[in-house]
Design a protein around this motif. Structure first.
Motif, PDB file in Angstrom:
ATOM      1  N   THR A 266       3.996  -2.825 -12.545  1.00 44.15           N
ATOM      2  CA  THR A 266       3.037  -3.785 -12.004  1.00 44.15           C
ATOM      3  C   THR A 266       2.194  -3.140 -10.908  1.00 44.15           C
ATOM      4  N   ALA A 267       2.850  -2.403 -10.025  1.00 38.59           N
ATOM      5  CA  ALA A 267       2.120  -1.697  -8.964  1.00 38.59           C
ATOM      6  C   ALA A 267       1.188  -0.648  -9.566  1.00 38.59           C
ATOM      7  N   TRP A 268       1.647   0.046 -10.597  1.00 39.74           N
ATOM      8  CA  TRP A 268       0.831   1.078 -11.251  1.00 39.74           C
ATOM      9  C   TRP A 268      -0.401   0.452 -11.894  1.00 39.74           C
ATOM     10  N   LYS A 269      -0.243  -0.680 -12.569  1.00 39.03           N
ATOM     11  CA  LYS A 269      -1.385  -1.341 -13.213  1.00 39.03           C
ATOM     12  C   LYS A 269      -2.396  -1.807 -12.165  1.00 39.03           C
ATOM     13  N   THR A 270      -1.926  -2.221 -11.006  1.00 35.46           N
ATOM     14  CA  THR A 270      -2.811  -2.621  -9.921  1.00 35.46           C
ATOM     15  C   THR A 270      -3.618  -1.425  -9.425  1.00 35.46           C
ATOM     16  N   ILE A 271      -2.991  -0.259  -9.373  1.00 34.18           N
ATOM     17  CA  ILE A 271      -3.666   0.958  -8.926  1.00 34.18           C
ATOM     18  C   ILE A 271      -4.758   1.356  -9.928  1.00 34.18           C
ATOM     19  N   LYS A 272      -4.415   1.303 -11.213  1.00 30.72           N
ATOM     20  CA  LYS A 272      -5.335   1.748 -12.263  1.00 30.72           C
ATOM     21  C   LYS A 272      -6.569   0.862 -12.376  1.00 30.72           C
ATOM     22  N   ASN A 273      -6.426  -0.401 -12.072  1.00 31.52           N
ATOM     23  CA  ASN A 273      -7.556  -1.331 -12.259  1.00 31.52           C
ATOM     24  C   ASN A 273      -8.430  -1.420 -11.068  1.00 31.52           C
TER      25      ASN A 273
ATOM     26  N   GLU B 126       6.016  10.031 -22.663  1.00 25.15           N
ATOM     27  CA  GLU B 126       5.227  10.925 -23.523  1.00 25.15           C
ATOM     28  C   GLU B 126       3.716  10.781 -23.351  1.00 25.15           C
ATOM     29  N   GLY B 127       3.253  10.867 -22.131  1.00 27.52           N
ATOM     30  CA  GLY B 127       1.827  10.823 -21.856  1.00 27.52           C
ATOM     31  C   GLY B 127       1.212   9.435 -21.890  1.00 27.52           C
ATOM     32  N   ASN B 128       1.995   8.418 -22.139  1.00 29.82           N
ATOM     33  CA  ASN B 128       1.501   7.048 -22.178  1.00 29.82           C
ATOM     34  C   ASN B 128       1.708   6.416 -20.803  1.00 29.82           C
ATOM     35  N   SER B 129       0.638   6.264 -20.057  1.00 32.01           N
ATOM     36  CA  SER B 129       0.773   5.746 -18.696  1.00 32.01           C
ATOM     37  C   SER B 129       0.951   4.230 -18.645  1.00 32.01           C
ATOM     38  N   GLU B 130       1.133   3.613 -19.793  1.00 31.12           N
ATOM     39  CA  GLU B 130       1.370   2.170 -19.846  1.00 31.12           C
ATOM     40  C   GLU B 130       2.855   1.823 -19.829  1.00 31.12           C
ATOM     41  N   SER B 131       3.714   2.833 -19.986  1.00 31.97           N
ATOM     42  CA  SER B 131       5.158   2.557 -19.979  1.00 31.97           C
ATOM     43  C   SER B 131       5.908   3.693 -19.297  1.00 31.97           C
ATOM     44  N   LEU B 132       6.978   3.327 -18.629  1.00 28.26           N
ATOM     45  CA  LEU B 132       7.804   4.319 -17.944  1.00 28.26           C
ATOM     46  C   LEU B 132       8.676   5.051 -18.951  1.00 28.26           C
ATOM     47  N   SER B 133       9.081   6.231 -18.575  1.00 22.78           N
ATOM     48  CA  SER B 133       9.982   7.031 -19.395  1.00 22.78           C
ATOM     49  C   SER B 133      11.282   6.252 -19.636  1.00 22.78           C
ATOM     50  N   PRO B 134      11.814   6.282 -20.859  1.00 24.71           N
ATOM     51  CA  PRO B 134      13.081   5.595 -21.134  1.00 24.71           C
ATOM     52  C   PRO B 134      14.221   6.080 -20.240  1.00 24.71           C
ATOM     53  N   THR B 135      14.227   7.351 -19.917  1.00 26.50           N
ATOM     54  CA  THR B 135      15.265   7.897 -19.041  1.00 26.50           C
ATOM     55  C   THR B 135      15.162   7.288 -17.647  1.00 26.50           C
ATOM     56  N   ILE B 136      13.956   7.195 -17.131  1.00 22.24           N
ATOM     57  CA  ILE B 136      13.739   6.586 -15.812  1.00 22.24           C
ATOM     58  C   ILE B 136      14.134   5.113 -15.853  1.00 22.24           C
TER      59      ILE B 136
ATOM     60  N   GLU C 280       0.829  -1.209   0.000  1.00 27.02           N
ATOM     61  CA  GLU C 280       0.000   0.000   0.000  1.00 27.02           C
ATOM     62  C   GLU C 280       0.865   1.262   0.000  1.00 27.02           C
ATOM     63  N   GLY C 281       1.936   1.255   0.774  1.00 25.08           N
ATOM     64  CA  GLY C 281       2.856   2.392   0.789  1.00 25.08           C
ATOM     65  C   GLY C 281       3.534   2.587  -0.545  1.00 25.08           C
ATOM     66  N   LEU C 282       3.928   1.500  -1.176  1.00 28.68           N
ATOM     67  CA  LEU C 282       4.533   1.550  -2.510  1.00 28.68           C
ATOM     68  C   LEU C 282       3.565   2.190  -3.495  1.00 28.68           C
TER      69      LEU C 282
ATOM     70  N   ASP D 113       1.028   4.143  -2.852  1.00 31.76           N
ATOM     71  CA  ASP D 113       0.756   5.539  -2.518  1.00 31.76           C
ATOM     72  C   ASP D 113       1.767   6.474  -3.174  1.00 31.76           C
ATOM     73  N   TYR D 114       3.051   6.113  -3.104  1.00 28.93           N
ATOM     74  CA  TYR D 114       4.075   6.949  -3.736  1.00 28.93           C
ATOM     75  C   TYR D 114       3.937   6.954  -5.250  1.00 28.93           C
ATOM     76  N   ILE D 115       3.700   5.811  -5.833  1.00 30.23           N
ATOM     77  CA  ILE D 115       3.566   5.743  -7.295  1.00 30.23           C
ATOM     78  C   ILE D 115       2.357   6.552  -7.751  1.00 30.23           C
ATOM     79  N   ARG D 116       1.264   6.466  -7.007  1.00 34.54           N
ATOM     80  CA  ARG D 116       0.070   7.247  -7.332  1.00 34.54           C
ATOM     81  C   ARG D 116       0.375   8.750  -7.249  1.00 34.54           C
ATOM     82  N   ALA D 117       1.077   9.163  -6.209  1.00 38.63           N
ATOM     83  CA  ALA D 117       1.410  10.588  -6.052  1.00 38.63           C
ATOM     84  C   ALA D 117       2.302  11.059  -7.199  1.00 38.63           C
ATOM     85  N   TRP D 118       3.299  10.260  -7.563  1.00 34.09           N
ATOM     86  CA  TRP D 118       4.185  10.649  -8.668  1.00 34.09           C
ATOM     87  C   TRP D 118       3.444  10.692  -9.997  1.00 34.09           C
TER      88      TRP D 118
END
Length: 83
Positions: free
Chosen positions: A76-83, A52-62, A32-34, A36-41
């Motif tokens: 994986t955590a982000w997809k869990t949040i979105k669903n 580039e605005g595509n929330s399905e993939s992380l920035s190449p630089t990151i 849940e803490g993990l 929370d941070y990903i959601r805030a970012w």
């Protein structure tokens, strides 16, 4: 753990992601803490986190800075949040 919710550079965000994932793997933070941070970012600095605005993939630089395994965990955590 003192992570920032707001970032203006890829490097600062990448460093916080690395710390967050390492703390999660060491069980110093729960799922849940993990999430929370990903959601805030995703709200506060989506231009740095996502490609580039595509929330399905992380920035190449990151991805380059945090590594593939950490990137998979974050997505994986982000997809869990979105669903």
């Amino acid at each position: 753990m003192a992570l920032s919710l707001y970032h203006t550079t890829y490097l600062s965000l990448a460093n916080d992601i690395i710390s967050l994932v390492d703390d999660y793997k060491a069980k110093r933070i729960d799922e849940e803490g993990l999430q929370d941070y990903i959601r805030a970012w995703s709200v506060n600095c989506p231009n740095l986190l996502f490609q580039e605005g595509n929330s399905e993939s992380l920035s190449p630089t990151i991805m380059k800075k945090i590594g593939k395994k950490r990137g998979v965990l974050v997505l994986t955590a982000w997809k869990t949040i979105k669903n």
